[in-house]
Scaffold this active site. Structure first.
Site, mmCIF file in Angstrom:
data_model
loop_
_atom_site.group_PDB
_atom_site.id
_atom_site.type_symbol
_atom_site.label_atom_id
_atom_site.label_comp_id
_atom_site.label_asym_id
_atom_site.label_seq_id
_atom_site.Cartn_x
_atom_site.Cartn_y
_atom_site.Cartn_z
ATOM 1 C CG ASP A 14 -9.660 10.257 39.444
ATOM 2 O OD1 ASP A 14 -10.750 10.209 38.858
ATOM 3 O OD2 ASP A 14 -9.309 9.387 40.275
ATOM 4 C CB SER A 15 -13.205 11.636 41.865
ATOM 5 O OG SER A 15 -12.887 10.264 41.758
ATOM 6 C CB CYS A 77 -11.972 11.038 36.276
ATOM 7 S SG CYS A 77 -13.512 10.642 37.096
ATOM 8 C CB THR A 79 -17.125 9.587 36.620
ATOM 9 O OG1 THR A 79 -17.029 8.214 36.982
ATOM 10 C CG2 THR A 79 -18.461 10.135 37.036
ATOM 11 C CD GLU A 156 -10.352 8.361 46.651
ATOM 12 O OE1 GLU A 156 -9.918 9.147 47.495
ATOM 13 O OE2 GLU A 156 -9.875 8.284 45.497
ATOM 14 C CB CYS A 187 -13.951 3.323 37.503
ATOM 15 S SG CYS A 187 -13.510 4.322 38.952
ATOM 16 C CG HIS A 189 -10.898 5.225 42.104
ATOM 17 N ND1 HIS A 189 -11.079 6.352 41.335
ATOM 18 C CD2 HIS A 189 -10.744 5.656 43.376
ATOM 19 C CE1 HIS A 189 -11.052 7.420 42.121
ATOM 20 N NE2 HIS A 189 -10.851 7.020 43.365
HETATM 21 N N1 DGL Z 1 -11.979 7.463 38.998
HETATM 22 C C1 DGL Z 1 -13.252 7.840 38.499
HETATM 23 C C2 DGL Z 1 -13.554 7.179 37.156
HETATM 24 O O1 DGL Z 1 -12.647 6.855 36.422
HETATM 25 C C3 DGL Z 1 -14.478 7.759 39.370
HETATM 26 C C4 DGL Z 1 -14.436 7.439 40.798
HETATM 27 C C5 DGL Z 1 -15.541 8.163 41.522
HETATM 28 O O2 DGL Z 1 -16.693 7.732 41.466
HETATM 29 O O3 DGL Z 1 -15.212 9.184 42.111
HETATM 30 O O4 DGL Z 1 -14.690 7.012 36.791
#
Ligand code: DGL
Length: 220
Positions: A14-15, A77, A79, A156, A187, A189
């Site tokens: 993931d990011s 993730c 995204t 984060e 998302c 997060h």
């Molecule tokens: N965790 C990521 C998602 O599910 C994105 C978070 C980011 O923008 O880095 O989309």
């Protein structure tokens, strides 16, 4: 990553910290598998970059995980799945690559003719993958999708009980307070601030991306 350091493991990325919410579900559903997790916090947020940048970052992580011997990849993730899953599958056809998507379908099926709010990164909301999902399922309920600028970045940073998180959420989704029945956490997060989202929106039910990823991996 060292060659074959994680031979036979499932590589999850993931990011940043969001992917850990997916990893938890994977470990619970598939307890006999080994997992290696990479959170690219140095390059977060992905959702506010260009799709090309996210493809490049994702490709380099997948290359590293495969060099380390991973037998399958989970893109934990939304995204990166939206921007890069097709490219990654084309470039690495020898390994199963499982992605995640906003849990719009279960949300609208449980809230037919009610109001469903989708919270996701600006990139996820904008890209074709989500727009297709919306075209397929959006007719079942009243669906609004909100691009949540800055939210993944704030998550984060940690210390999520500080009042600025509620302030940020009020700015993003405060207009929907008391007006929505289900909220799609689009998302990975966002499950970390579910409590704060409820404090802003009221008593809503949540739908996240965790369960489906584990089931899909199990099938591969
Ligand atoms: N965790 C990521 C998602 O599910 C994105 C978070 C980011 O923008 O880095 O989309």
């Amino acid at each position: 990553m060292e060659k074959d350091a994680y031979k036979g493991a499932v590589g999850v990325f993931d990011s940043g910290v969001g992917g850990i919410s997916i990893l938890r579900g994977l470990v619970r559903e598939l307890p006999h598998e080994d997992f290696v997790f990479f959170g690219d916090s140095a390059n977060a947020p992905y959702g506010e970059k260009t799709p090309e940048q996210v493809v490049d970052l994702s490709r380099s992580i997948v290359q590293d995980l495969l060099t380390a011997g991973c037998k399958a990849i989970v893109i934990a993730c939304n995204t990166a799945t939206s921007a890069a899953a097709d490219e990654l599958r084309a470039e690495f056809p020898e390994v199963p690559i499982v992605g995640v998507e906003p849990a719009l379908k279960p949300a609208v099926l449980e809230h037919r003719h009610e109001h469903v709010l989708v919270m996701a990164t600006p990139m996820t909301v904008r890209l074709q993958k989500f727009q297709r999902l919306l075209a397929e399922w959006g007719g079942e309920a009243q669906v609004d999708a909100v691009p949540c600028w800055g939210l993944a970045t704030r998550i984060e940073q940690g210390n999520l009980d500080r009042p600025d998180v509620i302030e940020l959420l009020r700015g993003l989704v405060g207009d929907y307070a008391g007006k929505v029945d289900g909220v799609v956490l689009g998302c990975t997060h966002y499950p970390y601030v579910a409590k704060q989202i409820r404090a802003v929106l009221g008593d809503v039910s949540f739908y996240d991306s965790a369960t489906r990823a584990a089931r899909q991996l199990h099938r591969r």
